[in-house]
Design a protein around this motif. Structure first.
Motif, PDB file in Angstrom:
ATOM      1  N   VAL A  59       0.732  -1.183  -0.081  1.00  0.00           N
ATOM      2  CA  VAL A  59       0.276   0.328   0.168  1.00  0.00           C
ATOM      3  C   VAL A  59       0.795   1.436   0.238  1.00  0.00           C
ATOM      4  CG1 VAL A  59      -1.612   1.377   1.178  1.00  0.00           C
ATOM      5  CG2 VAL A  59      -2.555  -0.967   0.924  1.00  0.00           C
ATOM      6  N   LYS A  60       1.661   1.211   0.978  1.00  0.00           N
ATOM      7  CA  LYS A  60       3.182   2.649   0.668  1.00  0.00           C
ATOM      8  C   LYS A  60       3.571   2.662  -0.341  1.00  0.00           C
ATOM      9  CE  LYS A  60       6.107   4.054   3.202  1.00  0.00           C
ATOM     10  NZ  LYS A  60       7.743   4.115   4.592  1.00  0.00           N
ATOM     11  N   ALA A  61       4.387   1.810  -0.867  1.00  0.00           N
ATOM     12  CA  ALA A  61       4.663   1.308  -2.662  1.00  0.00           C
ATOM     13  C   ALA A  61       3.505   2.148  -3.803  1.00  0.00           C
ATOM     14  CB  ALA A  61       5.212   0.114  -2.997  1.00  0.00           C
ATOM     15  N   GLN A  62       2.245   1.769  -3.579  1.00  0.00           N
ATOM     16  CA  GLN A  62       1.643   2.173  -4.253  1.00  0.00           C
ATOM     17  C   GLN A  62       1.168   3.449  -4.152  1.00  0.00           C
ATOM     18  OE1 GLN A  62      -2.225   0.219  -3.761  1.00  0.00           O
ATOM     19  NE2 GLN A  62      -3.171   0.700  -6.270  1.00  0.00           N
ATOM     20  N   ARG A  63       1.146   4.053  -2.723  1.00  0.00           N
ATOM     21  CA  ARG A  63       0.825   5.724  -2.555  1.00  0.00           C
ATOM     22  C   ARG A  63       1.837   6.337  -3.537  1.00  0.00           C
ATOM     23  NH1 ARG A  63       0.878   5.780   2.727  1.00  0.00           N
ATOM     24  NH2 ARG A  63      -1.015   4.693   3.085  1.00  0.00           N
ATOM     25  N   GLU A  64       2.900   5.987  -3.201  1.00  0.00           N
ATOM     26  CA  GLU A  64       4.345   6.121  -3.336  1.00  0.00           C
ATOM     27  C   GLU A  64       4.239   7.293  -4.883  1.00  0.00           C
ATOM     28  OE1 GLU A  64       6.780   8.633  -1.738  1.00  0.00           O
ATOM     29  OE2 GLU A  64       5.678   7.575   0.046  1.00  0.00           O
ATOM     30  N   ALA A  65       4.185   5.263  -5.323  1.00  0.00           N
ATOM     31  CA  ALA A  65       3.525   6.028  -6.834  1.00  0.00           C
ATOM     32  C   ALA A  65       2.724   6.653  -7.444  1.00  0.00           C
ATOM     33  CB  ALA A  65       3.512   4.841  -7.844  1.00  0.00           C
ATOM     34  N   ARG A  66       1.376   6.609  -7.111  1.00  0.00           N
ATOM     35  CA  ARG A  66       0.719   8.092  -6.949  1.00  0.00           C
ATOM     36  C   ARG A  66       1.021   9.014  -7.143  1.00  0.00           C
ATOM     37  NH1 ARG A  66      -3.674   5.054  -5.012  1.00  0.00           N
ATOM     38  NH2 ARG A  66      -3.289   6.819  -2.382  1.00  0.00           N
ATOM     39  N   ARG A  67       1.561   9.655  -6.703  1.00  0.00           N
ATOM     40  CA  ARG A  67       2.298  10.718  -5.145  1.00  0.00           C
ATOM     41  C   ARG A  67       2.961  11.117  -6.915  1.00  0.00           C
ATOM     42  NH1 ARG A  67       3.732  10.207  -0.340  1.00  0.00           N
ATOM     43  NH2 ARG A  67       1.838  10.776   0.653  1.00  0.00           N
ATOM     44  N   ALA A  68       3.970   9.944  -7.007  1.00  0.00           N
ATOM     45  CA  ALA A  68       5.273  10.377  -8.605  1.00  0.00           C
ATOM     46  C   ALA A  68       4.082  10.730  -9.438  1.00  0.00           C
ATOM     47  CB  ALA A  68       5.859   9.513  -8.401  1.00  0.00           C
ATOM     48  N   ASP A  69       3.126  10.224  -9.831  1.00  0.00           N
ATOM     49  CA  ASP A  69       2.352  10.368 -11.239  1.00  0.00           C
ATOM     50  C   ASP A  69       1.419  12.022 -10.839  1.00  0.00           C
ATOM     51  OD1 ASP A  69       3.362   8.106 -11.937  1.00  0.00           O
ATOM     52  OD2 ASP A  69       1.342   7.188 -11.373  1.00  0.00           O
ATOM     53  N   LEU A  70       1.368  11.950  -9.580  1.00  0.00           N
ATOM     54  CA  LEU A  70       0.238  13.001  -9.201  1.00  0.00           C
ATOM     55  C   LEU A  70       1.208  14.547 -10.189  1.00  0.00           C
ATOM     56  CD1 LEU A  70      -2.167  12.244  -6.712  1.00  0.00           C
ATOM     57  CD2 LEU A  70      -2.536  12.905  -9.188  1.00  0.00           C
ATOM     58  N   ALA A  71       2.731  14.359  -9.141  1.00  0.00           N
ATOM     59  CA  ALA A  71       3.622  15.693  -8.699  1.00  0.00           C
ATOM     60  C   ALA A  71       3.792  15.265 -10.524  1.00  0.00           C
ATOM     61  CB  ALA A  71       4.966  14.962  -8.429  1.00  0.00           C
TER      62      ALA A  71
END
Length: 198
Positions: A59-71
C-alpha cells in the motif's frame, strides 16, 4: 501394512535417488518447456525483486507511485509536456483546441471580474444602479453565449479540416469550457500568445 507394493517401491527409489549425487542435465535433452524471451525473464525478475513482502509495504509503495504520477502531471500541466498530461488534455486535437482559445480574447474569461463588480453594484441601495447591474448581468450572459456559439461553429469547421482521421469527440466542449477560466489560471498553461495563430 496395507500399502501397495508400488508405493513402497516408489518410496525406496526416491530415497535411493536422493542419496545419489545429482547428475548434470544433458544440454541437448528437452526440458519440457519453451525458453522464455530475455525481456520476459528480466521483467519477471524485476517484479519479483520489487514486489513488497507484506500488504502494508504494498500500500505504501502504491501511494508513493500515485504521488509521483500526480507530481509529474502537475509539472506537465505547468509546462505543457504532452507525455504526462491527464488523458482529458492529451492529443493533438486537444492541444489545437487549447491553442485556439489561448490565441484569442474571449468574453467568458472576464466573467469573474465582471461578476464581482456587478455584485458590488447590486449592494448599493439606489434603484437606478441596481437596474444597471441587472442589465449588465443580462448583457454579459448574452455576450458569453454568443461568443461560445461562435467558437463552437468555428472549431466545428477547423477541426475536421486539420484532423480528418482523429477522434474529435468532446473537443469543442473542452474548448468552450476553457474560455470560462481566467487565462492566467488555465491548466495546462497557455503555450501561445494572444493573436498568434495556433
Amino acid at each position: 501394512m496395507f500399502r501397495s507394493r508400488s508405493k513402497d517401491q516408489q518410496a525406496a527409489t526416491a530415497k535411493s535417488t536422493a542419496d545419489q549425487p545429482q547428475q548434470p542435465r544433458d544440454p541437448q535433452a528437452p526440458k519440457g518447456r519453451p525458453t522464455p524471451k530475455r525481456s520476459d525473464a528480466q521483467s519477471q525478475r524485476r517484479t519479483r525483486a520489487t514486489t513488497p513482502a507484506n500488504r502494508k509495504d504494498a500500500v505504501k509503495a502504491q501511494r508513493e507511485a500515485r504521488r509521483a504520477d500526480l507530481a509529474r502531471q502537475r509539472e506537465a500541466l505547468a509546462n505543457g509536456d504532452e507525455r504526462y498530461l491527464p488523458v482529458r488534455d492529451k492529443g493533438p486535437v486537444r492541444r489545437f483546441a487549447r491553442d485556439y482559445i489561448d490565441s484569442r480574447w474571449c468574453v467568458a474569461e472576464f466573467f469573474l471580474p465582471a461578476a464581482v463588480l456587478i455584485l458590488v453594484l447590486t449592494m448599493i441601495r439606489v434603484p437606478q444602479i441596481q437596474t444597471i447591474a441587472l442589465l449588465a448581468w443580462l448583457v454579459i450572459i448574452v455576450l458569453i453565449v454568443l461568443d461560445s456559439v461562435v467558437i463552437w461553429f468555428r472549431l466545428g469547421k477547423l477541426l475536421p479540416e486539420r484532423f480528418p482521421n482523429e477522434n474529435l469527440k468532446g473537443a469543442k466542449a473542452y474548448a468552450v469550457m476553457r474560455t470560462l477560466q481566467v487565462r492566467r489560471l488555465r491548466l495546462p498553461k497557455p503555450q501561445v500568445k494572444r493573436g498568434q495563430r495556433p
